[in-house]
Design a protein around this motif. Sequence first.
Motif, PDB file in Angstrom:
ATOM      1  N   LEU A 101       0.812  -1.234  -0.077  1.00 41.83           N
ATOM      2  CA  LEU A 101      -0.074  -0.084  -0.048  1.00 41.83           C
ATOM      3  C   LEU A 101       0.963   1.367   0.105  1.00 41.83           C
ATOM      4  N   GLN A 102       1.958   1.318   0.771  1.00 42.65           N
ATOM      5  CA  GLN A 102       2.900   2.386   0.851  1.00 42.65           C
ATOM      6  C   GLN A 102       3.569   2.694  -0.629  1.00 42.65           C
ATOM      7  N   ALA A 103       3.948   1.498  -1.251  1.00 46.17           N
ATOM      8  CA  ALA A 103       4.417   1.659  -2.452  1.00 46.17           C
ATOM      9  C   ALA A 103       3.477   2.407  -3.509  1.00 46.17           C
ATOM     10  N   LEU A 104       2.127   1.739  -3.480  1.00 51.12           N
ATOM     11  CA  LEU A 104       1.032   2.338  -4.265  1.00 51.12           C
ATOM     12  C   LEU A 104       0.961   3.823  -4.109  1.00 51.12           C
ATOM     13  N   ARG A 105       0.880   3.976  -3.021  1.00 54.34           N
ATOM     14  CA  ARG A 105       0.523   5.474  -2.397  1.00 54.34           C
ATOM     15  C   ARG A 105       1.692   6.382  -3.030  1.00 54.34           C
ATOM     16  N   GLU A 106       2.661   5.858  -2.895  1.00 58.28           N
ATOM     17  CA  GLU A 106       3.980   6.844  -3.511  1.00 58.28           C
ATOM     18  C   GLU A 106       4.046   7.138  -4.955  1.00 58.28           C
ATOM     19  N   SER A 107       3.566   5.998  -5.472  1.00 58.26           N
ATOM     20  CA  SER A 107       3.371   6.110  -6.947  1.00 58.26           C
ATOM     21  C   SER A 107       2.269   7.070  -7.628  1.00 58.26           C
ATOM     22  N   VAL A 108       1.297   6.938  -6.508  1.00 55.96           N
ATOM     23  CA  VAL A 108      -0.078   7.790  -6.759  1.00 55.96           C
ATOM     24  C   VAL A 108       0.290   9.074  -6.642  1.00 55.96           C
ATOM     25  N   GLN A 142      -3.122  -0.302 -20.132  1.00 58.55           N
ATOM     26  CA  GLN A 142      -2.659  -0.019 -18.737  1.00 58.55           C
ATOM     27  C   GLN A 142      -2.784   1.366 -18.353  1.00 58.55           C
ATOM     28  N   ARG A 143      -2.036   2.187 -19.138  1.00 57.36           N
ATOM     29  CA  ARG A 143      -1.803   3.642 -18.587  1.00 57.36           C
ATOM     30  C   ARG A 143      -3.300   4.287 -18.551  1.00 57.36           C
ATOM     31  N   LEU A 144      -4.054   3.892 -19.714  1.00 54.08           N
ATOM     32  CA  LEU A 144      -5.568   4.462 -19.684  1.00 54.08           C
ATOM     33  C   LEU A 144      -6.185   4.592 -18.423  1.00 54.08           C
ATOM     34  N   ALA A 145      -5.925   3.119 -17.858  1.00 53.93           N
ATOM     35  CA  ALA A 145      -7.132   2.668 -16.715  1.00 53.93           C
ATOM     36  C   ALA A 145      -6.151   3.593 -15.540  1.00 53.93           C
ATOM     37  N   ILE A 146      -5.082   3.686 -15.474  1.00 54.70           N
ATOM     38  CA  ILE A 146      -4.358   4.464 -14.215  1.00 54.70           C
ATOM     39  C   ILE A 146      -4.708   5.958 -14.358  1.00 54.70           C
ATOM     40  N   GLU A 147      -4.884   6.464 -15.694  1.00 50.11           N
ATOM     41  CA  GLU A 147      -5.225   7.884 -15.865  1.00 50.11           C
ATOM     42  C   GLU A 147      -6.464   8.126 -15.322  1.00 50.11           C
ATOM     43  N   LEU A 148      -7.389   6.950 -15.860  1.00 49.74           N
ATOM     44  CA  LEU A 148      -8.685   7.460 -15.508  1.00 49.74           C
ATOM     45  C   LEU A 148      -9.165   7.440 -14.128  1.00 49.74           C
ATOM     46  N   GLY A 177     -11.928  -7.498 -13.556  1.00 49.86           N
ATOM     47  CA  GLY A 177     -10.724  -8.241 -13.025  1.00 49.86           C
ATOM     48  C   GLY A 177      -9.330  -7.944 -13.727  1.00 49.86           C
ATOM     49  N   THR A 178      -9.619  -7.725 -15.110  1.00 51.66           N
ATOM     50  CA  THR A 178      -8.226  -7.162 -15.996  1.00 51.66           C
ATOM     51  C   THR A 178      -7.806  -5.708 -15.509  1.00 51.66           C
ATOM     52  N   VAL A 179      -8.948  -4.964 -15.250  1.00 54.52           N
ATOM     53  CA  VAL A 179      -8.616  -3.505 -15.081  1.00 54.52           C
ATOM     54  C   VAL A 179      -8.222  -3.371 -13.391  1.00 54.52           C
ATOM     55  N   LYS A 180      -8.456  -4.206 -12.794  1.00 55.20           N
ATOM     56  CA  LYS A 180      -7.820  -4.077 -11.265  1.00 55.20           C
ATOM     57  C   LYS A 180      -6.395  -4.655 -11.175  1.00 55.20           C
ATOM     58  N   THR A 181      -6.258  -5.666 -12.209  1.00 54.79           N
ATOM     59  CA  THR A 181      -4.744  -6.035 -12.193  1.00 54.79           C
ATOM     60  C   THR A 181      -3.861  -5.230 -13.079  1.00 54.79           C
ATOM     61  N   ARG A 182      -4.425  -4.507 -13.876  1.00 53.48           N
ATOM     62  CA  ARG A 182      -3.614  -3.533 -14.580  1.00 53.48           C
ATOM     63  C   ARG A 182      -3.299  -2.242 -14.017  1.00 53.48           C
ATOM     64  N   ILE A 183      -4.375  -1.889 -13.172  1.00 53.27           N
ATOM     65  CA  ILE A 183      -3.933  -0.588 -12.380  1.00 53.27           C
ATOM     66  C   ILE A 183      -3.030  -0.976 -11.220  1.00 53.27           C
ATOM     67  N   ARG A 184      -3.110  -2.224 -10.714  1.00 50.37           N
ATOM     68  CA  ARG A 184      -2.195  -2.360  -9.517  1.00 50.37           C
ATOM     69  C   ARG A 184      -0.646  -2.479  -9.954  1.00 50.37           C
ATOM     70  N   LEU A 185      -0.614  -3.336 -11.016  1.00 47.78           N
ATOM     71  CA  LEU A 185       0.809  -3.648 -11.532  1.00 47.78           C
ATOM     72  C   LEU A 185       1.154  -2.447 -12.138  1.00 47.78           C
ATOM     73  N   GLY A 186       0.397  -1.729 -12.539  1.00 46.75           N
ATOM     74  CA  GLY A 186       1.019  -0.369 -13.407  1.00 46.75           C
ATOM     75  C   GLY A 186       1.647   0.501 -12.538  1.00 46.75           C
ATOM     76  N   LEU A 187       0.560   0.483 -11.446  1.00 44.65           N
ATOM     77  CA  LEU A 187       1.313   1.576 -10.329  1.00 44.65           C
ATOM     78  C   LEU A 187       2.702   0.949  -9.567  1.00 44.65           C
ATOM     79  N   LEU A 188       2.577  -0.160  -9.488  1.00 42.06           N
ATOM     80  CA  LEU A 188       3.951  -0.856  -8.907  1.00 42.06           C
ATOM     81  C   LEU A 188       4.931  -0.648  -9.784  1.00 42.06           C
ATOM     82  N   ARG A 189       4.914  -0.691 -11.059  1.00 34.77           N
ATOM     83  CA  ARG A 189       5.908  -0.666 -12.187  1.00 34.77           C
ATOM     84  C   ARG A 189       6.456   0.775 -11.971  1.00 34.77           C
ATOM     85  N   LEU A 190       5.504   1.676 -11.807  1.00 35.38           N
ATOM     86  CA  LEU A 190       6.009   3.142 -11.858  1.00 35.38           C
ATOM     87  C   LEU A 190       6.634   3.432 -10.557  1.00 35.38           C
TER      88      LEU A 190
END
Lengths: 279, 202
Positions: free
Chosen positions: A43-50, B154-160, B180-193
């Motif tokens: 959650l912390q990593a995700l918040r930082e990203s956001v 993936q980017r569009l999902a996060i941006e929305l 389900g696809t959208v949830k996974t994309r947003i989570r993985l995209g944010l973690l990648r960033l």
Amino acid sequence: MTTPTSDPRQEALAALALGTLPDDERAAMASWLATDAVARAELQALRESVAAFGLMPPQVDPPSSLRARVLAVTGQPVGEVTPFAPRPPHAAPVAPSRLAWPAWWLAAASALLAIGLGAYAWQLRGRVGTLESSLNETSIRLANADAEIRTGRARLVRARAETSILSAPDLARVDLAGQKTAPGAIARAFWSRAQGLVLTGARLPDLPRGRTYQLWVLTSGAPVSAGLFTPDASGGVSVVFETPVSLPAPTGMAVSVEPDGGVPAPTGDIILAGTKVAD
Amino acid sequence: MWLLFALAADDGGAPPHQREADLDAMRRMGSGEAAGLAELYDRHGRVMFSLAFRIVRDQGDAEEVVQDVFAQAWRQASRYETARGVVVAWLLMMTRSRAIDRLRMRRGRPPLQEDDPALLRDLSDRSVPADVLMLSAEQVASLRAALDALPESQRLAIELAFYEGLTHTEVAERLEQPLGTVKTRIRLGLLRLRAAIGEAGA
């Protein structure tokens, strides 16, 4: 594309970080987070990203008048606000005896030069102002163009998905007819195991707030949810679903009205239904 | 953050750390000094305006959002707790949530805080990570590159979700993709960033 995860709460962490998790899901998340250090770290990593995402938009200068309007809230005259006031220059004491006429001449020449430089600076400032405002207009145009490109890309992504489904060699077709609650509704679905599912429909009734349409794939076993959709204002829909490769071959499809977020098995009115068209 | 560092460097000889300078400005605002607000505006007004403009797509609305956020910062300055973290992160989160509220109002939808009182407002007050906006220029560049490298969907999902405050379900409906696809994309995209920020900062 869909990566199954063992715990659906993990997917909800991103919504929590984005501030978009529905209220009724928050309590369960809080108790989970209280006991799970791995989840807290994610959650912390995700918040930082956001938080860092706030820096991603193209930078646009606000109009110069905004500063005064922002500062008006203080109720203090803007003129008094000088956060970066330059230090007062150290005036070098000048011995009066040195103010003989060559010095006077020098002072006059300096004054003239200062006036000339001032006028030149004024002219430059005008030019800089013009350049700044045209740069701002350009930035705004760029930002708008950027938005249009993204919308276009979204359409392209969908069109590509539709094309890959419609040209798949294992294409199956289901024609769906309106049922008694919406006899005028009509839809057609195409499905390919490898490529996914595309549904197009028309004359779907408007839904009350809190309700959504859910598409079901009918198989020899229990119906499998393909996903949720909302028709446009005219009741039309064209939507692509990624279906799992493991999905049993459909014998038919149906669309029901369900609470927002969807349900694991159909519970509401069936609006559209149809069986697979023979190859 | 590149802007912050640039401005801090202009301040002349050994500027206090950006974070300290912002906290100091907040303290001065708390005791009624308009100069504190002017300082915060000069440092962060542009990045806040850019974010608001990206969300509301209207210059007048973006200006009002920035005005509202600074007015709130002025009113709350005396109660601002340093534990809340970096001031600019707080300002940006308020900018985002107010801009999204405005967007929703324009579309005839209730503001987020009325739907879900604890959502964005709560996030902007309590959940801002402490050090995230102290990014170097390299980290910001790396983040942009990582964002550009994400698959379109993936980017569009996060941006929305970020720019419009849409829930996962709403994003799925808008992109016409399974939830389900959208949830996974947003989570993985944010973690990648997030990983991209870490790599550049290493």
